[in-house]
Motif scaffolding. Structure first.
Motif, PDB file in Angstrom:
ATOM      1  N   LYS A 127      30.000  21.594  11.259  1.00 44.54           N
ATOM      2  CA  LYS A 127      31.137  20.747  10.889  1.00 44.54           C
ATOM      3  C   LYS A 127      30.780  19.866   9.704  1.00 44.54           C
ATOM      4  CE  LYS A 127      35.101  18.527  12.118  1.00 44.54           C
ATOM      5  NZ  LYS A 127      35.834  18.618  10.873  1.00 44.54           N
ATOM      6  N   ARG A 129      28.542  20.469   7.391  1.00 41.39           N
ATOM      7  CA  ARG A 129      28.439  21.336   6.212  1.00 41.39           C
ATOM      8  C   ARG A 129      29.834  21.707   5.697  1.00 41.39           C
ATOM      9  NH1 ARG A 129      25.577  21.988   2.046  1.00 41.39           N
ATOM     10  NH2 ARG A 129      25.513  24.094   1.249  1.00 41.39           N
ATOM     11  N   SER A 130      30.746  21.973   6.632  1.00 41.06           N
ATOM     12  CA  SER A 130      32.117  22.299   6.269  1.00 41.06           C
ATOM     13  C   SER A 130      32.778  21.128   5.544  1.00 41.06           C
ATOM     14  CB  SER A 130      32.905  22.656   7.528  1.00 41.06           C
ATOM     15  OG  SER A 130      34.265  22.791   7.251  1.00 41.06           O
ATOM     16  N   ASP A 131      32.558  19.899   6.046  1.00 41.45           N
ATOM     17  CA  ASP A 131      33.137  18.706   5.421  1.00 41.45           C
ATOM     18  C   ASP A 131      32.583  18.513   4.015  1.00 41.45           C
ATOM     19  OD1 ASP A 131      34.622  18.240   7.679  1.00 41.45           O
ATOM     20  OD2 ASP A 131      33.266  16.716   8.505  1.00 41.45           O
ATOM     21  N   LYS A 133      31.582  20.846   1.961  1.00 43.88           N
ATOM     22  CA  LYS A 133      32.197  21.854   1.092  1.00 43.88           C
ATOM     23  C   LYS A 133      33.670  21.535   0.841  1.00 43.88           C
ATOM     24  CE  LYS A 133      29.074  25.663   1.874  1.00 43.88           C
ATOM     25  NZ  LYS A 133      28.980  27.104   2.030  1.00 43.88           N
ATOM     26  N   LYS A 134      34.376  21.011   1.870  1.00 45.00           N
ATOM     27  CA  LYS A 134      35.775  20.613   1.672  1.00 45.00           C
ATOM     28  C   LYS A 134      35.869  19.505   0.637  1.00 45.00           C
ATOM     29  CE  LYS A 134      37.755  21.700   6.136  1.00 45.00           C
ATOM     30  NZ  LYS A 134      37.940  21.178   7.480  1.00 45.00           N
ATOM     31  N   GLY A 135      34.918  18.594   0.673  1.00 47.17           N
ATOM     32  CA  GLY A 135      34.910  17.489  -0.283  1.00 47.17           C
ATOM     33  C   GLY A 135      34.717  17.956  -1.715  1.00 47.17           C
ATOM     34  N   ARG A 136      34.092  19.077  -1.916  1.00 50.96           N
ATOM     35  CA  ARG A 136      33.862  19.597  -3.274  1.00 50.96           C
ATOM     36  C   ARG A 136      35.088  20.315  -3.821  1.00 50.96           C
ATOM     37  NH1 ARG A 136      28.288  22.604  -1.888  1.00 50.96           N
ATOM     38  NH2 ARG A 136      26.949  20.784  -1.709  1.00 50.96           N
ATOM     39  N   ARG A 137      36.001  20.758  -2.966  1.00 52.33           N
ATOM     40  CA  ARG A 137      37.100  21.612  -3.395  1.00 52.33           C
ATOM     41  C   ARG A 137      37.979  20.996  -4.468  1.00 52.33           C
ATOM     42  NH1 ARG A 137      39.238  23.838   2.196  1.00 52.33           N
ATOM     43  NH2 ARG A 137      37.463  25.178   2.636  1.00 52.33           N
ATOM     44  N   GLY A 138      38.464  19.802  -4.254  1.00 61.78           N
ATOM     45  CA  GLY A 138      39.464  19.230  -5.166  1.00 61.78           C
ATOM     46  C   GLY A 138      38.876  18.502  -6.351  1.00 61.78           C
ATOM     47  N   ARG A 139      37.566  18.454  -6.505  1.00 61.04           N
ATOM     48  CA  ARG A 139      36.960  17.612  -7.543  1.00 61.04           C
ATOM     49  C   ARG A 139      37.143  18.138  -8.959  1.00 61.04           C
ATOM     50  NH1 ARG A 139      31.217  15.134  -5.993  1.00 61.04           N
ATOM     51  NH2 ARG A 139      30.663  17.283  -5.626  1.00 61.04           N
TER      52      ARG A 139
END
Length: 142
Positions: A127, A129-131, A133-139
């Motif tokens: 979880k 690690r998933s968070d 990667k999610k944080g990197r998506r919109g940058r």
């Protein structure tokens, strides 16, 4: 008895059962390498050795199957300049090979199930690690 090989407390191989061949080595030695037979091939007939008990012979034949030629184990040594040093190296290598092949098999692994805590830690790490990667998506969508 001085040249006999002690593999372990239950097995001593008499020197008469060992066969040595000497040839020219390709290793270090300068010009002397062309004239000196310093390479050693040490052979031990596992299949027909009177020193081995039947159970020992069977285990060695099974474990060393790929290394045997007609039931004979051959070890070559040519890393030293001196024939005597290569003879000693070949004997040490033979003893190590036989000792390793004669060792009893390890006890069978008992299957175990992961504990609840280890499962929870694994899921929590996934979880996190998933968070990340999610944080990197919109940058980088500028």
């Amino acid at each position: 008895m001085a040249d006999d090989l002690r593999v372990n407390s239950r097995l001593v191989i008499p020197a008469g059962e060992l066969s040595e061949r000497f040839s020219r080595s390709s290793g270090p030695g300068g010009q002397g390498v062309n004239t000196t037979d310093s390479r050693v091939e040490l052979s031990f007939d596992v299949a027909n050795s009177p020193s081995l008990r039947d159970d020992q012979r069977e285990r060695l034949l099974r474990r060393l199957g790929g290394r045997l030629t007609g039931g004979v184990l051959t070890i070559a040594a040519s890393e030293h300049r001196a024939q005597l040093a290569n003879r000693e190296a070949a004997r040490e290598r033979l003893v190590a090979t036989l000792r390793e092949a004669m060792a009893p098999p390890p006890p069978p692994r008992r299957p175990t199930r992961p504990t609840r805590g280890s499962k929870e830690r694994r899921i929590a790490a996934k979880k996190r690690r998933s968070d990340v990667k999610k944080g990197r998506r919109g940058r980088f969508d500028d």
